[in-house]
Write a protein that holds these residues in place. Structure first.
Motif, short mmCIF file in Angstrom:
data_model
loop_
_atom_site.label_atom_id
_atom_site.label_comp_id
_atom_site.label_asym_id
_atom_site.label_seq_id
_atom_site.Cartn_x
_atom_site.Cartn_y
_atom_site.Cartn_z
N GLU A 1 0.83 -1.21 0.00
CA GLU A 1 0.00 0.00 0.00
C GLU A 1 0.87 1.27 0.00
OE1 GLU A 1 -2.53 -0.25 3.38
OE2 GLU A 1 -3.46 -2.14 2.74
N CYS A 2 1.95 1.21 0.78
CA CYS A 2 2.88 2.36 0.81
C CYS A 2 3.48 2.61 -0.57
CB CYS A 2 4.00 2.10 1.82
SG CYS A 2 3.48 2.03 3.54
N LEU A 3 3.82 1.52 -1.28
CA LEU A 3 4.45 1.65 -2.60
C LEU A 3 3.47 2.15 -3.65
CD1 LEU A 3 6.76 -1.51 -2.63
CD2 LEU A 3 7.34 0.86 -2.08
N VAL A 4 2.18 1.90 -3.44
CA VAL A 4 1.17 2.50 -4.33
C VAL A 4 1.22 4.03 -4.19
CG1 VAL A 4 -1.31 2.77 -4.77
CG2 VAL A 4 -0.36 0.49 -4.35
N GLY A 5 1.39 4.50 -2.95
CA GLY A 5 1.48 5.94 -2.70
C GLY A 5 2.70 6.56 -3.36
N VAL A 6 3.80 5.81 -3.45
CA VAL A 6 5.02 6.30 -4.10
C VAL A 6 4.74 6.64 -5.56
CG1 VAL A 6 7.35 5.67 -4.86
CG2 VAL A 6 6.58 5.04 -2.57
N VAL A 7 3.94 5.79 -6.23
CA VAL A 7 3.63 5.98 -7.65
C VAL A 7 2.50 6.98 -7.85
CG1 VAL A 7 2.88 4.82 -9.77
CG2 VAL A 7 4.48 3.67 -8.21
N GLY B 1 -5.50 3.77 -15.37
CA GLY B 1 -6.37 2.59 -15.31
C GLY B 1 -5.76 1.38 -14.65
N VAL B 2 -4.50 1.45 -14.27
CA VAL B 2 -3.83 0.32 -13.61
C VAL B 2 -3.12 0.83 -12.37
CG1 VAL B 2 -2.11 -1.52 -13.84
CG2 VAL B 2 -3.46 -0.82 -15.83
N GLU B 3 -3.39 0.21 -11.23
CA GLU B 3 -2.74 0.61 -10.00
C GLU B 3 -1.35 -0.05 -9.93
OE1 GLU B 3 -4.53 1.50 -5.67
OE2 GLU B 3 -4.35 -0.65 -6.12
N VAL B 4 -0.33 0.78 -9.79
CA VAL B 4 1.06 0.32 -9.77
C VAL B 4 1.67 0.61 -8.41
CG1 VAL B 4 3.37 0.63 -10.78
CG2 VAL B 4 1.34 0.71 -12.25
N ALA B 5 2.44 -0.34 -7.89
CA ALA B 5 3.21 -0.15 -6.66
C ALA B 5 4.69 -0.20 -7.03
CB ALA B 5 2.88 -1.24 -5.65
N GLY B 6 5.50 0.70 -6.48
CA GLY B 6 6.92 0.66 -6.85
C GLY B 6 7.74 1.64 -6.06
N LYS B 7 9.05 1.57 -6.29
CA LYS B 7 9.98 2.44 -5.55
C LYS B 7 11.13 2.87 -6.46
CE LYS B 7 11.62 4.58 -1.96
NZ LYS B 7 12.32 5.51 -2.88
N THR B 8 11.50 4.13 -6.32
CA THR B 8 12.64 4.67 -7.05
C THR B 8 13.93 4.49 -6.26
OG1 THR B 8 12.26 6.82 -6.00
CG2 THR B 8 11.24 6.45 -8.16
N PRO C 1 -0.99 -5.59 -11.47
CA PRO C 1 -1.84 -4.60 -10.78
C PRO C 1 -1.61 -4.71 -9.27
CG PRO C 1 -3.12 -5.98 -12.31
CD PRO C 1 -1.79 -6.63 -12.15
N ALA C 2 -1.57 -3.59 -8.58
CA ALA C 2 -1.15 -3.58 -7.18
C ALA C 2 -2.05 -4.41 -6.28
CB ALA C 2 -1.09 -2.13 -6.68
N ASN C 3 -3.36 -4.48 -6.59
CA ASN C 3 -4.28 -5.23 -5.73
C ASN C 3 -4.17 -6.75 -5.92
OD1 ASN C 3 -5.33 -5.14 -8.28
ND2 ASN C 3 -7.47 -5.01 -7.61
N ASN C 4 -3.62 -7.18 -7.05
CA ASN C 4 -3.42 -8.60 -7.30
C ASN C 4 -2.24 -8.74 -8.28
OD1 ASN C 4 -3.73 -11.39 -7.46
ND2 ASN C 4 -5.28 -11.26 -9.09
N PRO C 5 -1.02 -8.53 -7.77
CA PRO C 5 0.14 -8.42 -8.67
C PRO C 5 0.39 -9.66 -9.52
CG PRO C 5 0.67 -7.61 -6.48
CD PRO C 5 -0.65 -8.28 -6.38
N LYS C 6 0.67 -9.41 -10.81
CA LYS C 6 1.02 -10.49 -11.74
C LYS C 6 2.48 -10.41 -12.16
CE LYS C 6 -3.61 -11.03 -13.72
NZ LYS C 6 -4.41 -10.98 -14.98
N PHE C 7 2.99 -9.18 -12.26
CA PHE C 7 4.36 -9.00 -12.77
C PHE C 7 5.16 -8.07 -11.87
CE2 PHE C 7 1.53 -9.50 -16.47
CZ PHE C 7 2.04 -10.68 -16.99
N VAL C 8 6.42 -8.40 -11.69
CA VAL C 8 7.40 -7.50 -11.09
C VAL C 8 8.37 -7.11 -12.20
CG1 VAL C 8 9.33 -7.26 -9.48
CG2 VAL C 8 7.28 -8.48 -8.77
N ILE C 9 8.64 -5.81 -12.32
CA ILE C 9 9.59 -5.33 -13.31
C ILE C 9 10.63 -4.47 -12.61
CG2 ILE C 9 9.95 -3.94 -15.39
CD1 ILE C 9 7.16 -4.63 -16.28
N GLY C 10 11.90 -4.79 -12.85
CA GLY C 10 12.99 -3.98 -12.32
C GLY C 10 13.78 -3.35 -13.44
#
Length: 537
Positions: free
Chosen positions: A445-451, A463-470, A496-505
């Motif tokens: 949830e915190c990482l959603v706020g970052v984006v 249209g897509v909720e993303v969670a991530g960190k710089t 999607p942040a509520n049901n993640p399918k992919f992690v991208i770095g």
């Protein structure tokens, strides 16, 4: 006279009995020579069965100088072969010892060279020079997925990457065979040697999606070029299966001409490059602190102009996103506060804190990957005082591989469970719990706020909720301290942040000019994320 007779008889018996074995061995050496001949090697395919590496028959040119008696013919042949090899004729003459029974001239010739050589051989007697069919490794998409795939040597032995690590599975790499010569010195068993060349039924299936890999490489190339960066890498992981769909990097190599590239380009950047990750480590450190009840979701710290730790002052990055006063964990992550991260880490007793780092980053690292091919590196601080405790919280003084970082984000995305990352499609992996689900969900949830409205806003997708960190990490100097003006920009996210399918770095090494992770890496993440969603439908 009688004495001479017995002397002659004794000499004859010596050659017949005592030295018979030596004579046999000498005769065999005259008509046999051991050479290495390539044998079949298995295919490497992607998750959909697209062939990424396979072997084809290829001809190798040999010469038997001792059989070419006519010096005029010999010199003319040497002249033609020097053109084919691109080698001065004098150098060629030194290689072709006049008494050698067999010498390779050109192993596994390219098709265009093979055609030219066949035309040359029509002009010369067949005795003393000829072709043997061998096996040649081919990479149909050239530098796609390099150096992950790696390459093989002249005898089909895997030298780097997948080719090296799975060398024994992909097939015997070379075989020593006796070349037999008749009384005139001509080879009599070429058919036997060529019978070794046949297609292999072995297939090594990777988790890589070659289409997504190719698209990612093109986008990464453009980003590295735009920012005049030294290199870059992108990793895409299926959260539910741990499958690595893309492991891209630039620069890449042509595996069929690997000798033209510096050895550092052979390395898998995301695995072998040990670096200080900077602020993308904060969510992982916070997850560890939460998981061990050192902080709670409601913990608040007060942020001033700087934080005094022993003899060092810690400041926040000068990226225009200042944070001050009482601040929550969400605030600290949203604005990527170094002061806040250090304050949270210092809440742990010093010894307990570093014991936890060792447990999570080193002792438990075996859970992150399905096998050792993917295993990266970790380097904890040498001196473990208060300063190191504070700086490791924002990714300084601790070094990891980028794959390790991706693995931990995958655990956060998966509700605290890591599905060990894998590159081989049929590897059977089981989830391992690293963090409590409630803590992982909170960090998500915190990482959603970052984006949404923090340092990662450039990764936002409509249209897509993303969670991530710089992350914007300084590059340490071998002389101590950090190299002025050199940085590593990164962004790691999942959706999607509520049901993640992919992690991208995304990691960009040493961009010139703009160097913030939110400005350099986050936009590339967005491009690749959109492409990933489109191609996975």
């Amino acid at each position: 006279m009688i004495l001479l007779f017995f002397f002659a008889l004794a000499k004859q018996l010596y050659f017949i009995t005592i030295d018979r074995q030596k004579l046999i061995l000498y005769a065999q050496e005259q008509r046999n020579e051991v050479v290495k001949v390539s044998t079949p090697r298995g295919e490497i395919i992607d998750k959909e069965g697209v062939v990424l590496a396979f072997s084809i028959p290829s001809y190798s040119l040999y010469i038997q100088p001792a059989l070419i008696k006519n010096d005029e013919i010999r010199n003319k042949l040497y002249e033609e072969l020097s053109k084919v090899k691109g080698m001065p004729i004098e150098n060629l003459k030194k290689i072709f010892d006049k008494n050698a029974p067999f010498t390779w001239v050109y192993r596994k010739m390219p098709f265009e060279v093979e055609k030219r050589v066949k035309e040359i051989l029509k002009e010369f007697p067949t005795q003393g020079v000829g072709l043997i069919k061998e096996e040649k490794r081919v990479y149909p998409y050239k530098d796609l997925a390099e150096p992950l795939l790696g390459f093989v040597g002249i005898d089909n032995e895997g030298l780097e990457g997948i080719e090296k690590f799975y060398n024994s599975y992909l097939g015997s790499v070379s075989k020593e065979e006796n070349i037999e010569f008749d009384a005139s010195g001509r080879i009599v068993n070429i058919d036997k040697l060529e019978s070794l060349v046949q297609s292999s039924p072995i297939k090594l299936k990777l988790t890589i999606d070659s289409k997504l890999q190719g698209l990612t490489e093109r986008l990464l190339d453009a980003c590295v070029k735009k920012y005049k960066a030294t290199r870059g890498t992108v990793v895409i992981v299926d959260v539910k299966t741990g499958a690595i769909l893309t492991l891209a990097q630039t620069p890449r190599i042509d595996p069929e001409k690997f000798y033209d590239y510096p050895e550092e380009d052979y390395r898998i950047f995301a695995r072998d490059f040990l670096y200080e990750p900077g602020s993308i480590l904060k969510p992982i450190i916070f997850s560890i602190l939460l998981d061990n009840n050192i902080i709670s979701k409601d913990t608040i710290v007060n942020i001033g102009k700087y934080l005094q730790v022993a003899n060092r002052k810690i400041f926040d990055a000068e990226d225009g996103l200042g944070l001050s006063g009482p601040s929550t964990i969400k605030d600290i992550l949203r604005y990527s506060s170094n002061i806040g991260a250090a304050s949270l880490a210092l809440k742990a007793p010093n010894k307990e804190y570093f014991d936890l780092l060792k447990k999570y980053f080193m002792d438990d690292e075996k859970y992150l990957f399905s096998e050792n091919f993917l295993k990266g590196y970790v380097d904890l601080p040498g001196y473990k005082g208060e300063v190191e405790q504070a700086t490791t919280a924002f990714g300084q003084g601790i070094s990891l591989s980028f794959l390790n970082v991706i693995a931990y984000y995958s655990a956060i995305a998966n509700g605290g469970e890591i599905v060990p990352l894998k590159i081989i499609d049929d590897d059977v992996v089981s989830p391992v719990r690293l963090f409590k689900k409630s803590d992982a969900d909170f960090i998500r949830e915190c990482l959603v706020g970052v984006v949404e409205n923090g340092t990662g806003i450039n990764a936002k997708i409509n249209g897509v909720e993303v969670a991530g960190k710089t992350g914007t990490a300084q590059k340490p100097s071998k002389l101590g301290g950090y190299i002025p003006g050199e940085y590593v920009a990164s962004f790691v996210g999942f959706f999607p942040a509520n049901n993640p399918k992919f992690v991208i770095g995304v990691l960009i090494d040493n961009p010139v000019g703009i160097h913030w992770g939110g400005s350099v890496a986050a936009p590339l993440f967005k491009e690749i994320a959109v492409a990933t969603m489109s191609m996975s439908r």
